[in-house]
Design an enzyme around this catalytic site. Sequence first.
Site, PDB file in Angstrom:
ATOM      1  N   CYS A 198      36.012  37.072  45.917  1.00 28.22           N
ATOM      2  CA  CYS A 198      36.746  38.048  45.101  1.00 28.22           C
ATOM      3  C   CYS A 198      36.739  37.630  43.637  1.00 28.22           C
ATOM      4  CB  CYS A 198      38.164  38.224  45.621  1.00 28.22           C
ATOM      5  SG  CYS A 198      39.078  36.680  45.759  1.00 28.22           S
ATOM      6  N   GLU A 212      45.809  42.335  47.682  1.00 24.88           N
ATOM      7  CA  GLU A 212      44.894  41.450  46.949  1.00 24.88           C
ATOM      8  C   GLU A 212      43.526  42.070  47.085  1.00 24.88           C
ATOM      9  OE1 GLU A 212      45.091  38.250  45.318  1.00 24.88           O
ATOM     10  OE2 GLU A 212      47.181  38.817  45.161  1.00 24.88           O
TER      11      GLU A 212
END
Length: 468
Positions: free
Chosen positions: A278, A244
């Site tokens: 993110c 990720e």
Amino acid sequence: MYEAAQFIDGRWSAGTSGRVLTVTDPRDDTPVTRMPVSGADEVAAAVRAARGAAPAWARTSPSARAGALHAAATAIEAAAGELAGIMAAEMGKPVADAQDSIMAGVGTLRQYAELGPTHRGRTLAGDDAAIDLMAFRPRGVVAVITPWNDPVAVACGLLGAALVTGNTVVHKPSERTPATGWRLAGLVAPHVPPGVLNVVHGDGPVGAALAASPVDVVAHVGSTPAGRSIAAACAGTGAKALLENGGSDPLIVDAGVDPQWAAGQAALGAFANSGQICVAVERIYVHRDVAEAFTDALTAEAAAWGERIGPLVDRRLRDTVHAQVSAAVRAGATALHGGQIPAGAGAWYPPTVLTGCADDMAVMREETFGPVAATAVVESFEEALTRASDSPYGLAATVLTASMSHAQRAWRELPAGTVKINAVFGGAPGGSAHPRRASGQGFGYGPELLDEMTAVTAAHLEAPPTGW
Ligand code: NAD
């Protein structure tokens, strides 16, 4: 000052590599944590301990494993105030926000405690004299390598999913939040047998040594360059890489939307957690019809957000963010707000609004992990979709529009794992997505993470011949 100890096979100790890193408080530069870095032999010992504990933990009933997670969640909740104080001191998040993100981690642990025992395989329609089934089995040892920007919630997700499915873990918290990782381990470890959870400390090279170790899965949440190097290490060992990684999320502001409301959404997406998320909004494509009113309102939002955000995690990140902003201004962008490093202690950086950004500028092309809203004007929704799609990354995207057909096109056509319409953050519990392109691979959260942490065994069982 905190001392971040490593935890190997049920014992706390200081890393003996000879290297010691110090974390300073990004609010005022005071030293917070001393971290003796783990040596290569200690990384190997942690992996050996996890391997040794794996068979018994895999045999432990799923409900007992779930019970351990519930107990850990309760312990973290009880210590949330203390943990939030450590997190705030190490990475600058305001304490109340840190507490919210810790509670999100507690919720995730409880979710995996509930989902783990119901994670099912299937039986197959085989020969009547046999039993055929497909069962999810633990993969073995999972290396969990986590970032600093949401250090408890991210770690809870990966630890929870790995442990409840019967894997053992070696965790390496970020070198920027080692005491947070150390304290978290102290709250989880009492609820599992020795060797089931191990923690080593250090920076990139320690993570690289762990990723190259004989483990079964390397689960990494962090930057794209680190993810790429982990993928290469996994190609060498045969471990599964679960990544990720970074993002450069677009926000499209369509014609016909309320510019004031759109500016509020853009500011929330770009400035929350000082842009260190993110899925932060990184590049904004605004339709010419609303562009002027939108950027005026966004500038006012930036001034208001300046009062409530924390600093960046450290001066190293601030230098990177500021270099991207300065390069954009040199290349023709205008800073309507922010864009200057303030005088004084700490790693503060103001909410920054840039207009006139071109697609080849680093603020548009790369991840900018800071409170920067980089905007460009577009003539049509078609142009916005095309430019938003032209990115090395594919984590998430948001579209603000009153048009149902534009909304439908957006989620179908944008190459991103998550597409949000008319809200920069949000999503139902239980959702999960595949990041695209440089943003990673595999399901990093949600119920599907249980699939990633397990391997399917197809079993065919026949009765022995009669007469034995
Ligand atoms: P980072 O990759 O530098 O560090 C993350 C972890 O990886 C740390 O523990 C670090 O020590 C380790 N690491 C660094 N280099 C390594 C290597 N070569 N081999 C193995 N391990 C290595 O990232 P960061 O700066 O801590 O975190 C910010 C990044 O994380 C941003 O890019 C952000 O977008 C990303 N992030 C992504 C998600 C997501 O869900 N996609 C969530 C949070 C953060």
